[in-house]
Design a protein around this motif. Structure first.
Motif, short mmCIF file in Angstrom:
data_model
loop_
_atom_site.label_atom_id
_atom_site.label_comp_id
_atom_site.label_asym_id
_atom_site.label_seq_id
_atom_site.Cartn_x
_atom_site.Cartn_y
_atom_site.Cartn_z
N UNK A 107 0.82 -1.22 0.00
CA UNK A 107 0.00 0.00 0.00
C UNK A 107 0.86 1.27 0.00
N UNK A 108 0.39 2.31 -0.69
CA UNK A 108 1.17 3.54 -0.74
C UNK A 108 0.30 4.77 -0.89
N UNK A 109 0.91 5.87 -1.30
CA UNK A 109 0.21 7.14 -1.41
C UNK A 109 0.49 7.79 -2.76
N UNK A 110 -0.28 8.84 -3.07
CA UNK A 110 -0.15 9.56 -4.34
C UNK A 110 0.60 10.87 -4.11
N UNK A 111 1.45 11.21 -5.06
CA UNK A 111 2.14 12.50 -5.04
C UNK A 111 1.97 13.20 -6.37
N UNK A 112 1.88 14.53 -6.31
CA UNK A 112 1.86 15.39 -7.50
C UNK A 112 2.98 16.39 -7.29
N UNK A 113 3.86 16.53 -8.30
CA UNK A 113 4.99 17.43 -8.08
C UNK A 113 5.47 18.07 -9.37
N UNK A 114 6.19 19.16 -9.23
CA UNK A 114 7.01 19.69 -10.31
C UNK A 114 8.38 19.97 -9.72
N UNK A 115 9.42 19.43 -10.35
CA UNK A 115 10.77 19.57 -9.79
C UNK A 115 11.82 19.62 -10.89
N UNK A 116 13.03 19.99 -10.47
CA UNK A 116 14.18 20.00 -11.37
C UNK A 116 15.42 19.87 -10.51
#
Ligand SMILES: *[C@@H]1O[C@H](CO)[C@@H](O)[C@H](O)[C@H]1NC(C)=O
Ligand SMILES: *[C@@H]1O[C@H](CO)[C@@H](O)[C@H](O)[C@H]1NC(C)=O
Ligand SMILES: *[C@@H]1O[C@H](CO)[C@@H](O)[C@H](O)[C@H]1NC(C)=O
Length: 384
Positions: A250-259
């Protein structure tokens, strides 16, 4: 006369019970056994309408992230610093519109910013949000995103357990041009770990050309994860199915913007501030929590009962201004025993117009019923 009176009394009782029946029948719950996607049943729901969300912290489903990855740990030229200030709620002014400029002028929705590198800094300022829930075990996960057109960042929509159990949808803005708009689809695996955390040579890595420009407008990115495989979609069209390295925890959701300046992946850092915007998120999934499983068993009395299982509609076009986004949370009684964000948590406690529309059939039924009773009573009095 006595006979007529009792006959009319019975008629009155029947009309009243009919009115009560009609006005209470739609209030029976639906979806108490869950939500179905392509023949798979999921018991849990998490939906977020970022277009109309005034404050991310009011939504208990999400937490903006605050952490730093040093240059060495990032194995790239630069480190990164996910900062709360780069997660910005930019709601539309009106609850009845579904596209347009938000309060700060940019696209309405949840903004994830990557900032241009500060002089003499070796940390790129980035943005990430995570679901509170970490019990997501199989499901259908959907995010509508308008990706930045500034080259040199990675916009990521992913599910995470650990570095070898992870499902990634990654959009690299440096890869976009007028003839090529790829999306990178990855199941991180022990094979990728052995290759020095490089999934690109493994069987669960795929680069697929999208039939649209991800920075042109909002599009729905989706993955359906079952015990057997993971299928990725864009605007409802299947892109790729992967049946190796399928996660089982089981896990979780992530939304990101990165560099982080890595020329082989994110590229960059961007030379100016860069924004990717999320207009909605939806997940229909199963929970690894025994308490949630027990609650499902308690509320789902009969899987075959009408409306006990609700099919999840597919988004088959780019989500646009012409239609509102479908959420079970705004349908009557379709999210019984689910955790849903409530508009009452915002400063605007008045019911929105869409809520009035939802309740209109009940209100009309009641009004017509009352008028009927009044007519019957008047008719009864005239008999005397
Ligand atoms: C999700 O859980 C329900 C209830 O236990 C089960 O019937 C269903 O098969 C599960 N779905 C998947 C895809 O495993
Ligand atoms: C991730 O979790 C799985 C299952 O517990 C485990 O086998 C694997 O070694 C873990 N991977 C890492 C990188 O810790
Ligand atoms: C677009 O990118 C692809 C892949 O990198 C490249 O082969 C192609 O030449 C580029 N096209 C234009 C018009 O720049």
């Amino acid at each position: 006369m006595v006979y007529l009176d009792s006959f009319l009394l019975m008629a009155l009782v029947r009309v009243i019970s009919l009115v009560l029946l009609i006005s209470t029948t739609p209030a029976l719950s639906a979806c108490e056994c869950g939500y179905s996607v392509s023949g798979n049943l999921y018991t849990e729901l998490l939906e977020t309408d970022f277009l109309h969300l005034p404050k991310i912290t009011l939504d208990t489903d999400w937490r903006p992230q605050d952490y730093t990855v040093s240059t060495t740990a990032a194995r790239a030229s630069l480190g990164k610093n996910a900062s709360l200030a780069n997660v910005v709620a930019n709601p539309l002014a009106n609850n009845d519109t579904w596209i347009g400029a938000g309060s700060d002028g940019g696209d309405g929705g949840l903004q994830l910013w990557v900032r241009a590198l500060e002089p003499r800094s070796n940390l790129v300022s980035t943005a990430e949000v995570s679901t509170m829930r970490e019990d997501m075990l199989y499901g259908s996960f959907r995010a509508a995103i308008k990706v930045t057109d500034v080259p040199g960042t990675c916009t990521a929509f992913f599910w995470y357990f650990n570095d070898t159990q992870e499902i990634d949808v990654e959009l690299l803005s440096r890869q976009f041009n007028s003839t090529s708009n790829p999306v990178n689809l990855v199941l991180q695996s022990p094979a990728a770990e052995q290759a020095g955390d490089d999934a690109s040579g493994t069987p669960s890595f795929s680069v697929i050309q999208l039939p649209f420009s991800p920075s042109g407008e909002f599009h729905e990115y989706r993955f359906d994860w079952t015990p057997e495989n993971v299928t990725f979609f864009a605007d409802g069209q299947p892109l790729k199915t992967m049946a190796v390295a399928v996660p089982s925890s089981p896990g979780h959701i992530l939304l990101s913007q990165w560099s982080d300046g890595n020329p082989n992946w994110s590229g960059g850092p961007p030379t100016k501030d860069s924004v990717s915007t999320v207009s909605y998120f939806k997940a229909y999934f199963n929970s690894s929590e025994t308490s949630r499983q027990q609650q499902w068993a308690d509320r789902c009395k009969d899987l075959q009962a009408p409306n006990a299982t609700c099919p999840v509609p597919d988004q088959t076009t780019a989500p646009d201004s012409n239609s509102s986004t479908f959420f079970f949370a705004t349908q009557p009684n379709s999210t019984i025993n689910q955790t849903v964000w409530s508009p009452s948590q915002t400063s605007d406690a008045l019911p929105s117009r869409s809520m009035v529309l939802v309740y209109m059939p009940y209100i009309l039924t009641l009004v017509i019923g009352i008028i009927g009773i009044v007519y019957l009573v008047v008719w009864l009095e005239n008999l005397d």
